[in-house]
Design a protein around this motif. Structure first.
Motif, PDB file in Angstrom:
ATOM      1  N   VAL A 163      56.128 -13.777 -56.657  1.00 50.83           N
ATOM      2  CA  VAL A 163      55.576 -14.609 -57.728  1.00 50.83           C
ATOM      3  C   VAL A 163      54.735 -15.734 -57.139  1.00 50.83           C
ATOM      4  N   ALA A 164      55.230 -16.391 -56.100  1.00 53.37           N
ATOM      5  CA  ALA A 164      54.500 -17.503 -55.488  1.00 53.37           C
ATOM      6  C   ALA A 164      53.164 -17.031 -54.914  1.00 53.37           C
ATOM      7  N   ARG A 165      53.152 -15.861 -54.293  1.00 46.87           N
ATOM      8  CA  ARG A 165      51.919 -15.327 -53.710  1.00 46.87           C
ATOM      9  C   ARG A 165      50.924 -14.935 -54.807  1.00 46.87           C
ATOM     10  N   GLN A 166      51.411 -14.254 -55.835  1.00 46.46           N
ATOM     11  CA  GLN A 166      50.522 -13.801 -56.909  1.00 46.46           C
ATOM     12  C   GLN A 166      50.048 -14.941 -57.800  1.00 46.46           C
ATOM     13  N   ALA A 167      50.807 -16.011 -57.868  1.00 43.48           N
ATOM     14  CA  ALA A 167      50.463 -17.135 -58.757  1.00 43.48           C
ATOM     15  C   ALA A 167      49.148 -17.795 -58.387  1.00 43.48           C
ATOM     16  N   THR A 168      48.658 -17.571 -57.178  1.00 41.23           N
ATOM     17  CA  THR A 168      47.383 -18.174 -56.778  1.00 41.23           C
ATOM     18  C   THR A 168      46.210 -17.617 -57.584  1.00 41.23           C
ATOM     19  N   THR A 169      46.387 -16.463 -58.217  1.00 35.42           N
ATOM     20  CA  THR A 169      45.305 -15.877 -59.013  1.00 35.42           C
ATOM     21  C   THR A 169      45.429 -16.226 -60.497  1.00 35.42           C
ATOM     22  N   TYR A 170      46.406 -17.055 -60.840  1.00 36.45           N
ATOM     23  CA  TYR A 170      46.624 -17.424 -62.239  1.00 36.45           C
ATOM     24  C   TYR A 170      46.413 -18.922 -62.432  1.00 36.45           C
ATOM     25  N   SER A 171      46.099 -19.292 -63.667  1.00 39.13           N
ATOM     26  CA  SER A 171      45.983 -20.706 -64.011  1.00 39.13           C
ATOM     27  C   SER A 171      46.414 -20.895 -65.457  1.00 39.13           C
ATOM     28  N   LEU A 172      46.769 -22.123 -65.785  1.00 40.40           N
ATOM     29  CA  LEU A 172      47.141 -22.465 -67.157  1.00 40.40           C
ATOM     30  C   LEU A 172      46.050 -23.315 -67.772  1.00 40.40           C
ATOM     31  N   ARG A 173      45.627 -22.947 -68.982  1.00 45.85           N
ATOM     32  CA  ARG A 173      44.657 -23.728 -69.744  1.00 45.85           C
ATOM     33  C   ARG A 173      45.148 -23.835 -71.171  1.00 45.85           C
ATOM     34  N   ASP A 174      45.307 -25.040 -71.654  1.00 44.03           N
ATOM     35  CA  ASP A 174      45.777 -25.276 -73.022  1.00 44.03           C
ATOM     36  C   ASP A 174      47.044 -24.497 -73.334  1.00 44.03           C
ATOM     37  N   GLY A 175      47.946 -24.428 -72.366  1.00 39.22           N
ATOM     38  CA  GLY A 175      49.223 -23.754 -72.569  1.00 39.22           C
ATOM     39  C   GLY A 175      49.165 -22.236 -72.476  1.00 39.22           C
ATOM     40  N   GLU A 176      48.027 -21.675 -72.163  1.00 36.98           N
ATOM     41  CA  GLU A 176      47.854 -20.220 -72.048  1.00 36.98           C
ATOM     42  C   GLU A 176      47.650 -19.847 -70.587  1.00 36.98           C
ATOM     43  N   LEU A 177      48.213 -18.710 -70.198  1.00 37.22           N
ATOM     44  CA  LEU A 177      48.072 -18.221 -68.834  1.00 37.22           C
ATOM     45  C   LEU A 177      46.824 -17.350 -68.726  1.00 37.22           C
ATOM     46  N   TYR A 178      46.033 -17.587 -67.689  1.00 33.98           N
ATOM     47  CA  TYR A 178      44.815 -16.819 -67.428  1.00 33.98           C
ATOM     48  C   TYR A 178      44.852 -16.271 -66.013  1.00 33.98           C
ATOM     49  N   ARG A 179      44.321 -15.072 -65.835  1.00 29.25           N
ATOM     50  CA  ARG A 179      44.174 -14.492 -64.497  1.00 29.25           C
ATOM     51  C   ARG A 179      42.738 -14.693 -64.059  1.00 29.25           C
ATOM     52  N   ARG A 180      42.567 -15.349 -62.910  1.00 24.81           N
ATOM     53  CA  ARG A 180      41.234 -15.610 -62.372  1.00 24.81           C
ATOM     54  C   ARG A 180      40.831 -14.486 -61.432  1.00 24.81           C
ATOM     55  N   HIS A 181      39.595 -14.041 -61.561  1.00 23.89           N
ATOM     56  CA  HIS A 181      39.050 -13.028 -60.665  1.00 23.89           C
ATOM     57  C   HIS A 181      38.067 -13.692 -59.703  1.00 23.89           C
ATOM     58  N   PRO A 182      37.826 -13.067 -58.555  1.00 28.74           N
ATOM     59  CA  PRO A 182      36.909 -13.662 -57.564  1.00 28.74           C
ATOM     60  C   PRO A 182      35.497 -13.918 -58.101  1.00 28.74           C
ATOM     61  N   ASN A 183      35.081 -13.165 -59.118  1.00 32.48           N
ATOM     62  CA  ASN A 183      33.738 -13.363 -59.672  1.00 32.48           C
ATOM     63  C   ASN A 183      33.678 -14.523 -60.663  1.00 32.48           C
ATOM     64  N   GLY A 184      34.792 -15.240 -60.838  1.00 34.03           N
ATOM     65  CA  GLY A 184      34.808 -16.408 -61.705  1.00 34.03           C
ATOM     66  C   GLY A 184      35.244 -16.143 -63.133  1.00 34.03           C
ATOM     67  N   VAL A 185      35.446 -14.893 -63.493  1.00 32.33           N
ATOM     68  CA  VAL A 185      35.864 -14.542 -64.853  1.00 32.33           C
ATOM     69  C   VAL A 185      37.371 -14.758 -64.983  1.00 32.33           C
ATOM     70  N   SER A 186      37.789 -15.375 -66.083  1.00 28.94           N
ATOM     71  CA  SER A 186      39.212 -15.564 -66.358  1.00 28.94           C
ATOM     72  C   SER A 186      39.585 -14.741 -67.585  1.00 28.94           C
ATOM     73  N   LEU A 187      40.685 -13.993 -67.452  1.00 30.20           N
ATOM     74  CA  LEU A 187      41.168 -13.159 -68.545  1.00 30.20           C
ATOM     75  C   LEU A 187      42.482 -13.729 -69.059  1.00 30.20           C
ATOM     76  N   ARG A 188      42.627 -13.794 -70.376  1.00 30.46           N
ATOM     77  CA  ARG A 188      43.846 -14.321 -70.972  1.00 30.46           C
ATOM     78  C   ARG A 188      44.960 -13.294 -70.826  1.00 30.46           C
ATOM     79  N   CYS A 189      46.091 -13.737 -70.324  1.00 31.82           N
ATOM     80  CA  CYS A 189      47.233 -12.855 -70.112  1.00 31.82           C
ATOM     81  C   CYS A 189      48.017 -12.699 -71.411  1.00 31.82           C
ATOM     82  N   ILE A 190      48.298 -11.451 -71.755  1.00 36.79           N
ATOM     83  CA  ILE A 190      49.063 -11.144 -72.959  1.00 36.79           C
ATOM     84  C   ILE A 190      50.245 -10.263 -72.579  1.00 36.79           C
ATOM     85  N   SER A 191      51.192 -10.124 -73.485  1.00 42.99           N
ATOM     86  CA  SER A 191      52.364  -9.295 -73.209  1.00 42.99           C
ATOM     87  C   SER A 191      51.969  -7.827 -73.186  1.00 42.99           C
ATOM     88  N   GLU A 192      52.824  -7.007 -72.597  1.00 43.38           N
ATOM     89  CA  GLU A 192      52.548  -5.581 -72.522  1.00 43.38           C
ATOM     90  C   GLU A 192      52.516  -4.954 -73.913  1.00 43.38           C
TER      91      GLU A 192
END
Length: 114
Positions: A39-68
């Motif tokens: 979790v600690a290693r993978q968390a570097t690719t995630y960020s929180l914005r306005d209480g929502e979790l986003y996955r950051r990609h190297p190209n600068g695009v952030s995708l909102r994380c949703i449940s399965e």
């Protein structure tokens, strides 16, 4: 003129995102050392914005994380909805990512659906 699709996804309890949110907000990790490291290693690719979790990609695009469950529901809507194209799994998942959503089992769920 193309119709715009508005998707509202509410956070769900018990989702895979909780581990990352807890780590990013409070530094809380899982009890099991191997899981905590992961979790600690993978968390570097995630960020929180306005209480929502986003996955950051190297190209600068952030995708909102949703449940399965929300992700599978989204795939079904895109694949077989009124304007569904019944496309391949890679194309289907690509559409989900382009509209800005992410969950870790997206490709697997797309393959099962198609």
């Amino acid at each position: 003129m193309r119709a715009r699709l508005l998707l509202v996804m509410e956070p769900q309890e018990g989702s895979w995102t909780q581990e990352f949110e807890a780590y990013l907000l409070h530094g809380t990790l899982l009890e099991k050392e191997e899981d905590a490291e992961c979790v600690a290693r993978q968390a570097t690719t995630y960020s929180l914005r306005d209480g929502e979790l986003y996955r950051r990609h190297p190209n600068g695009v952030s995708l909102r994380c949703i449940s399965e469950d929300q992700g599978r529901e989204l795939l079904v809507d895109i694949h077989g909805g009124d304007c569904g194209h019944h496309s391949s799994e890679c194309t289907l998942v690509g559409k989900v990512f382009r509209i800005g959503f992410y969950w870790p089992t997206a490709l697997h769920d797309g393959t099962e659906l198609v």
